[in-house]
Write an enzyme that holds these catalytic residues in place. Structure first.
Site, PDB file in Angstrom:
ATOM      1  N   CYS A 276       0.832  -1.198   0.000  1.00 19.89           N
ATOM      2  CA  CYS A 276       0.000   0.000   0.000  1.00 19.89           C
ATOM      3  C   CYS A 276       0.872   1.257   0.000  1.00 19.89           C
ATOM      4  CB  CYS A 276      -0.981  -0.028   1.166  1.00 19.89           C
ATOM      5  SG  CYS A 276      -2.357   1.121   0.959  1.00 19.89           S
TER       6      CYS A 276
ATOM      7  N   HIS B 239      -3.885  -5.470   1.196  1.00 24.35           N
ATOM      8  CA  HIS B 239      -3.706  -5.777   2.615  1.00 24.35           C
ATOM      9  C   HIS B 239      -4.158  -7.218   2.861  1.00 24.35           C
ATOM     10  CE1 HIS B 239      -2.676  -1.707   3.682  1.00 24.35           C
ATOM     11  NE2 HIS B 239      -3.759  -1.256   3.089  1.00 24.35           N
TER      12      HIS B 239
END
Length: 484
Positions: A331, A427
């Site tokens: 991310c 994630h």
């Protein structure tokens, strides 16, 4: 229908774990259970099926209840993005920011949203298990409170207070809470639990009696230290203060801890591997000699990228790559691996841009639209499942060489031509055992740990069994149903 709220004498006394365990114990009894936290403050978030954000702990508690996560389980989420400001997420959607200047006024207006979500959950369940935040003894924050006694009083939900004996002073913290809160607030507390006890419970029998005598609250049990709690996803940044040096007999994977690190629970699955030592590197220390470096997410990408340079970690990372050792960015960490990160509209703070590490031929432009979705796919030949929760769009030559392919079409991430540096927006990428094995094979390590989701479920059952053994769950149910 019933409800019971668990508040603590302070932060990190074990509220989230205790609530998760009680949710699982009640679900194991055949009850329909829902978790609820009126207000959470965390940069570790999860994504619901409808694309909303909630605190990671409430997603874990939903798993404990064996129900899908829902935005009503955490109607107000504050995501710190500066020393005095937090992004405000209401019912899973960003609603601006709260800072020191508008904190009290803004918080009062959120009670309507909190009660709306609580009532929606209450209609679905036999019992709602509520988690407070911080401590009700913070009486300077009582006016406009929605997280502790403000909610308990508004919704008329009885409270059990948790004291952490491991940190010491548990008698003073429980009795002191009774002494400083308003009498009407104290009347909401029906009992207390001693958490994280080590040793012979008989040695604290007089202590339990002293608390009962001074507060009038019922003693509902003493829960021992729970090793399975270490296997639940990390949410509270307090855990990042417990850094450690690398063990000489294990393979080191290092992750630098930036001021606004987010979703660092992405590294939790690696802790299931006995051959791996995950080292969270605190500010002021060099990144150790490691087989692999992982850059975690961040709530403020530009500020954290500058922090990495100020710490000299950029030099450590570049030296690591020169040794032909892999780097994975997740991310925000993925965005930092690129050439540049730009925030032309001031989405994270003052408008500006910063040079990235230049290890991937990509650039990121931050925009106001947040990507929130659950995903599945394949990377490195192995399946993965997880979620995306990020601002910005990343493009460039290495993004044309994606790390993963998503189910239903589309791609994720980027990979350098030599395969040494990779980035992903997913994630939970390392959660499934086969995906984790594919990464560990790159550093000569065997993966023997289970799927992360299966291990979480097993840990929840172990915690629930301890709760059934050591706490008076029948008395708690009676309180929740108004019979005690």
């Amino acid at each position: 229908m019933g409800a019971l709220m668990f508040q603590g004498t302070g932060s990190d006394v074990g509220k989230s774990v205790l609530v998760a365990g009680i949710c699982r114990a009640l679900a194991n009894r055949g009850l329909s259970v829902r978790p609820f936290k009126p207000q959470n403050m965390s940069n570790n978030a999860a994504v619901t099926a409808d694309g909303g954000e909630i605190g990671r702990a409430q997603a874990t508690q939903a798993i404990a209840c064996r129900v899908p996560p829902d935005v009503d389980m955490n109607p107000v989420l504050l995501k710190p993005q500066g020393d005095r400001t937090s992004q405000l997420v209401v019912h899973g959607r960003v609603r601006g920011t709260l800072g020191s200047a508008n904190w009290r006024e803004g918080r009062r207006e959120l009670m309507t949203a909190v009660l709306q979500s609580y009532r929606a959950l209450a209609e679905q369940a036999d019992i709602v298990v509520v988690e407070g935040a911080g401590s009700p003894a913070e009486i300077n924050l009582r006016a406009g409170d929605i997280a502790n006694m403000g909610f308990a009083r508004a919704a008329q939900v009885p409270v059990v207070l948790i004291g952490d004996i491991d940190r010491g002073g548990v008698i003073a913290s429980l009795v002191g809470t009774h002494a400083v809160i308003a009498p009407d607030d104290a009347a909401m507390i029906r009992g207390f639990v001693i958490n994280k006890f080590r040793g012979d419970p008989a040695l604290f029998a007089d202590g339990m009696a002293a608390i009962v005598q001074r507060t009038g609250w019922a003693a509902l049990g003493m829960l021992p230290w729970l090793p399975p709690a270490r296997r639940l996803p990390s949410e509270d940044a307090v855990i990042l203060e417990r850094t450690h040096s690398a063990a000489s007999d294990r393979i080191v994977i290092a992750c630098p801890v930036t001021p606004r690190i987010a979703n660092f629970d992405d590294l939790d699955p690696l802790r299931l591997e006995p051959a791996i030592d995950v080292v969270m590197v605190p500010p002021g220390e060099a990144i150790p000699d490691a087989a692999m470096i992982i850059l975690a997410g961040s709530k403020t990408i530009i500020a954290d990228m500058r922090f990495i340079r100020a710490q000299g970690w950029d030099v450590d990372i570049l030296a690591h790559v020169r040794k032909r050792r892999p780097v994975l960015g997740l991310c925000g960490g993925y965005q930092m691996l690129g050439r540049q990160i730009a925030d032309p509209d001031g989405v994270e703070g003052p408008a500006g841009e910063v040079a990235g590490l230049g290890l991937l031929d990509v650039e990121t432009v931050l925009t106001g639209d947040k990507t929130l979705r659950q995903v599945r796919g394949v990377a490195l030949g192995a399946a993965f499942s997880g979620y995306e929760i990020h601002l910005g769009r990343t493009t460039g030559c290495d993004a044309d060489r994606p790390l993963g392919q998503l189910s239903g079409g589309g791609a994720d991430g980027a990979m350098r031509a030599d395969g040494l540096v990779a980035g992903s927006y997913i994630h939970g990428l390392l959660g499934e055992a086969a995906q984790r094995a594919a990464w560990l094979s790159r550093i000569g390590a065997d993966a023997t740990g289970p799927d992360h989701a299966a291990d979480i479920d097993c840990a929840l059952d172990e915690i629930a069994a301890a709760i059934e053994k050591h706490l008076d769950l029948d008395a708690m149910l009676a309180i929740a149903r108004g019979a005690a």
